[in-house]
Motif scaffolding. Structure first.
Motif, PDB file in Angstrom:
ATOM      1  N   LEU A 147      59.542  42.315  26.271  1.00 45.14           N
ATOM      2  CA  LEU A 147      60.331  42.823  25.145  1.00 45.14           C
ATOM      3  C   LEU A 147      60.264  44.342  25.092  1.00 45.14           C
ATOM      4  N   CYS A 148      59.105  44.879  25.378  1.00 47.15           N
ATOM      5  CA  CYS A 148      58.926  46.334  25.395  1.00 47.15           C
ATOM      6  C   CYS A 148      59.755  46.958  26.527  1.00 47.15           C
ATOM      7  N   LEU A 149      59.749  46.326  27.685  1.00 42.12           N
ATOM      8  CA  LEU A 149      60.541  46.832  28.808  1.00 42.12           C
ATOM      9  C   LEU A 149      62.031  46.808  28.495  1.00 42.12           C
ATOM     10  N   LEU A 150      62.473  45.822  27.719  1.00 44.79           N
ATOM     11  CA  LEU A 150      63.871  45.763  27.308  1.00 44.79           C
ATOM     12  C   LEU A 150      64.257  46.968  26.456  1.00 44.79           C
ATOM     13  N   ALA A 151      63.280  47.497  25.712  1.00 47.79           N
ATOM     14  CA  ALA A 151      63.550  48.684  24.898  1.00 47.79           C
ATOM     15  C   ALA A 151      63.732  49.922  25.776  1.00 47.79           C
ATOM     16  N   PHE A 152      63.087  49.923  26.949  1.00 43.92           N
ATOM     17  CA  PHE A 152      63.235  51.035  27.895  1.00 43.92           C
ATOM     18  C   PHE A 152      64.485  50.875  28.766  1.00 43.92           C
ATOM     19  N   VAL A 153      64.639  49.673  29.313  1.00 39.14           N
ATOM     20  CA  VAL A 153      65.720  49.411  30.259  1.00 39.14           C
ATOM     21  C   VAL A 153      66.965  48.997  29.479  1.00 39.14           C
ATOM     22  N   GLU A 154      67.786  49.940  29.129  1.00 40.98           N
ATOM     23  CA  GLU A 154      68.951  49.678  28.297  1.00 40.98           C
ATOM     24  C   GLU A 154      70.170  49.270  29.120  1.00 40.98           C
ATOM     25  N   GLN A 155      71.114  48.645  28.436  1.00 35.02           N
ATOM     26  CA  GLN A 155      72.346  48.230  29.096  1.00 35.02           C
ATOM     27  C   GLN A 155      73.230  49.440  29.394  1.00 35.02           C
ATOM     28  N   ASN A 156      73.991  49.318  30.486  1.00 38.35           N
ATOM     29  CA  ASN A 156      74.970  50.346  30.848  1.00 38.35           C
ATOM     30  C   ASN A 156      74.347  51.729  31.004  1.00 38.35           C
ATOM     31  N   ARG A 157      73.143  51.773  31.495  1.00 39.46           N
ATOM     32  CA  ARG A 157      72.454  53.038  31.751  1.00 39.46           C
ATOM     33  C   ARG A 157      71.953  53.057  33.185  1.00 39.46           C
ATOM     34  N   ASP A 158      71.622  54.253  33.667  1.00 41.52           N
ATOM     35  CA  ASP A 158      70.991  54.375  34.982  1.00 41.52           C
ATOM     36  C   ASP A 158      69.506  54.106  34.804  1.00 41.52           C
ATOM     37  N   LYS A 194      67.240  38.754  30.676  1.00 38.39           N
ATOM     38  CA  LYS A 194      67.916  39.935  30.137  1.00 38.39           C
ATOM     39  C   LYS A 194      67.582  41.179  30.969  1.00 38.39           C
ATOM     40  N   LEU A 195      66.323  41.307  31.346  1.00 36.14           N
ATOM     41  CA  LEU A 195      65.928  42.436  32.198  1.00 36.14           C
ATOM     42  C   LEU A 195      66.619  42.369  33.555  1.00 36.14           C
ATOM     43  N   ILE A 196      66.687  41.170  34.115  1.00 38.51           N
ATOM     44  CA  ILE A 196      67.367  40.997  35.402  1.00 38.51           C
ATOM     45  C   ILE A 196      68.826  41.432  35.297  1.00 38.51           C
ATOM     46  N   SER A 197      69.486  41.053  34.204  1.00 42.80           N
ATOM     47  CA  SER A 197      70.900  41.406  34.042  1.00 42.80           C
ATOM     48  C   SER A 197      71.109  42.913  33.980  1.00 42.80           C
ATOM     49  N   ARG A 198      70.111  43.647  33.493  1.00 44.87           N
ATOM     50  CA  ARG A 198      70.240  45.098  33.369  1.00 44.87           C
ATOM     51  C   ARG A 198      69.849  45.844  34.640  1.00 44.87           C
ATOM     52  N   LEU A 199      69.098  45.160  35.509  1.00 47.09           N
ATOM     53  CA  LEU A 199      68.622  45.805  36.733  1.00 47.09           C
ATOM     54  C   LEU A 199      69.324  45.321  37.992  1.00 47.09           C
ATOM     55  N   LEU A 200      70.113  44.265  37.858  1.00 46.62           N
ATOM     56  CA  LEU A 200      70.659  43.557  39.013  1.00 46.62           C
ATOM     57  C   LEU A 200      71.385  44.468  39.999  1.00 46.62           C
ATOM     58  N   ILE A 228      69.431  31.167  27.236  1.00 43.26           N
ATOM     59  CA  ILE A 228      69.085  31.335  28.651  1.00 43.26           C
ATOM     60  C   ILE A 228      70.273  30.968  29.530  1.00 43.26           C
ATOM     61  N   GLN A 229      70.989  29.902  29.177  1.00 44.77           N
ATOM     62  CA  GLN A 229      72.145  29.481  29.981  1.00 44.77           C
ATOM     63  C   GLN A 229      73.235  30.560  29.961  1.00 44.77           C
ATOM     64  N   GLU A 230      73.487  31.132  28.813  1.00 48.28           N
ATOM     65  CA  GLU A 230      74.539  32.145  28.719  1.00 48.28           C
ATOM     66  C   GLU A 230      74.180  33.408  29.492  1.00 48.28           C
ATOM     67  N   ILE A 231      72.922  33.864  29.345  1.00 42.77           N
ATOM     68  CA  ILE A 231      72.481  35.050  30.089  1.00 42.77           C
ATOM     69  C   ILE A 231      72.516  34.762  31.587  1.00 42.77           C
ATOM     70  N   GLY A 232      72.056  33.558  31.961  1.00 42.73           N
ATOM     71  CA  GLY A 232      72.066  33.170  33.371  1.00 42.73           C
ATOM     72  C   GLY A 232      73.472  33.134  33.941  1.00 42.73           C
ATOM     73  N   CYS A 233      74.410  32.569  33.173  1.00 46.03           N
ATOM     74  CA  CYS A 233      75.807  32.521  33.623  1.00 46.03           C
ATOM     75  C   CYS A 233      76.396  33.914  33.744  1.00 46.03           C
ATOM     76  N   LYS A 234      76.000  34.797  32.862  1.00 47.34           N
ATOM     77  CA  LYS A 234      76.472  36.183  32.920  1.00 47.34           C
ATOM     78  C   LYS A 234      76.005  36.851  34.213  1.00 47.34           C
ATOM     79  N   ILE A 235      74.756  36.570  34.597  1.00 49.23           N
ATOM     80  CA  ILE A 235      74.200  37.145  35.835  1.00 49.23           C
ATOM     81  C   ILE A 235      74.863  36.527  37.061  1.00 49.23           C
ATOM     82  N   LEU A 236      74.883  35.201  37.114  1.00 46.79           N
ATOM     83  CA  LEU A 236      75.365  34.499  38.302  1.00 46.79           C
ATOM     84  C   LEU A 236      76.882  34.558  38.448  1.00 46.79           C
ATOM     85  N   GLY A 237      77.573  34.630  37.307  1.00 47.53           N
ATOM     86  CA  GLY A 237      79.030  34.555  37.334  1.00 47.53           C
ATOM     87  C   GLY A 237      79.719  35.696  38.049  1.00 47.53           C
ATOM     88  N   ILE A 238      79.009  36.798  38.243  1.00 46.47           N
ATOM     89  CA  ILE A 238      79.632  37.964  38.890  1.00 46.47           C
ATOM     90  C   ILE A 238      79.062  38.227  40.286  1.00 46.47           C
TER      91      ILE A 238
END
Length: 278
Positions: A147-158, A194-200, A228-238
């Motif tokens: 959860l703490c790492l999610l606060a660092f690793v933000e969406q749509n950022r480098d 969630k972290l995987i989706s931001r780092l993928l 979990i299913q929705e986040i997983g589908c978001k990752i795998l779907g692309i």
């Protein structure tokens, strides 16, 4: 706390009392104005080698900040963040300190990018990754670290700066070990996905392949969990073309097909799956 500053037992009890009082809305402003935060920080600096007191300090500060964060000055929040990291380094073998330290860091960084940047410079990511490695079998610590790492690793950022910490710790690899160790912990798997989706899109082919496999495993173990299913589908779907190239197309396709059949009324999941299977 001031009158009995030489008695650590009094400091512990007072921290607990402030933690409890802070959950009651009517006491928020009075607690801040009375100088409670300064007293707690004084106790932390005075008894910084006592792990039990440090943990008590983290709990009370989190309670106050969670309810009354806007009432504290920016400089004081920055001091709290700095002292929190120092204490986590000092007591890296104490699971309670690591768990509640991460919880406090999340509270400080909420909606404030400047705190995030400041703590990154102070080595916060490395501290969190070390906590994950040291307390690998403690699910509570792993959850709060993710959860703490999610606060660092933000969406749509480098986020490339987080992939290699100071001591050569790789965020992606540490995360994968954590998810593998606690496959049936729903919250940890959710945070991990969630972290995987931001780092993928910022990792190499090998690590990206492992990310997809970890996502499939999380979905397989939690087929009823819509988050979990929705986040997983978001990752795998692309990742259709990559999945084919990496040789994981079949397991990805199966995970998506399962999600579609288990959650037929979830429009978001249906849409994400159709993107991959079309």
């Amino acid at each position: 706390m001031y009158e009995h500053r030489a008695d650590i037992r009094v400091q512990l009890v007072c921290c607990k009392a402030l933690e409890t009082l802070s959950f009651q809305v009517r006491h928020h402003k009075d607690i801040i104005r009375s100088g409670a935060v300064d007293s707690i920080l004084w106790a932390l600096l005075t008894y910084k080698f006592d792990a039990a007191l440090v943990e008590g300090v983290f709990k009370s500060l989190h309670s106050i900040l969670y309810q009354s964060s806007l009432l504290l000055k920016t400089s004081k929040k920055a001091r709290i963040g700095k002292y929190t990291l120092q204490s986590m380094k000092q007591h890296k073998n104490k699971s309670g300190v690591q768990e509640h330290g991460c919880k406090l860091l999340v509270c400080i960084m909420r909606r404030k990018d400047k705190y995030r940047r400041s703590m990154v410079k102070d080595g916060a990511v490395n501290v969190v990754l070390e906590a994950m490695q040291t307390h690998l079998f403690n699910a509570r610590v792993q959850r709060m670290c993710c959860l703490c790492l999610l606060a660092f690793v933000e969406q749509n950022r480098d986020n490339k700066e987080f992939l290699e910490a100071e001591d050569g710790l790789n965020l992606g690899k540490v995360l994968l070990v954590s998810m593998e160790q606690h496959p049936y912990d729903e919250l940890l798997q959710e945070y991990g996905c969630k972290l995987i989706s931001r780092l993928l899109h910022e990792v190499d082919k090998e690590l990206k392949t492992e990310f997809l496999k970890a996502t499939v495993i999380a979905m397989d173990n939690h087929v009823e969990d819509e988050r979990i299913q929705e986040i997983g589908c978001k990752i795998l779907g692309i990742t259709k073309n990559f999945a084919i190239d990496a040789g994981v197309y079949e397991i990805v396709e199966e995970a998506l097909a399962t999600a579609r059949s288990i959650h037929p009324k979830d429009d978001r999941i249906q849409h994400l799956v159709s993107r991959f299977l079309s």
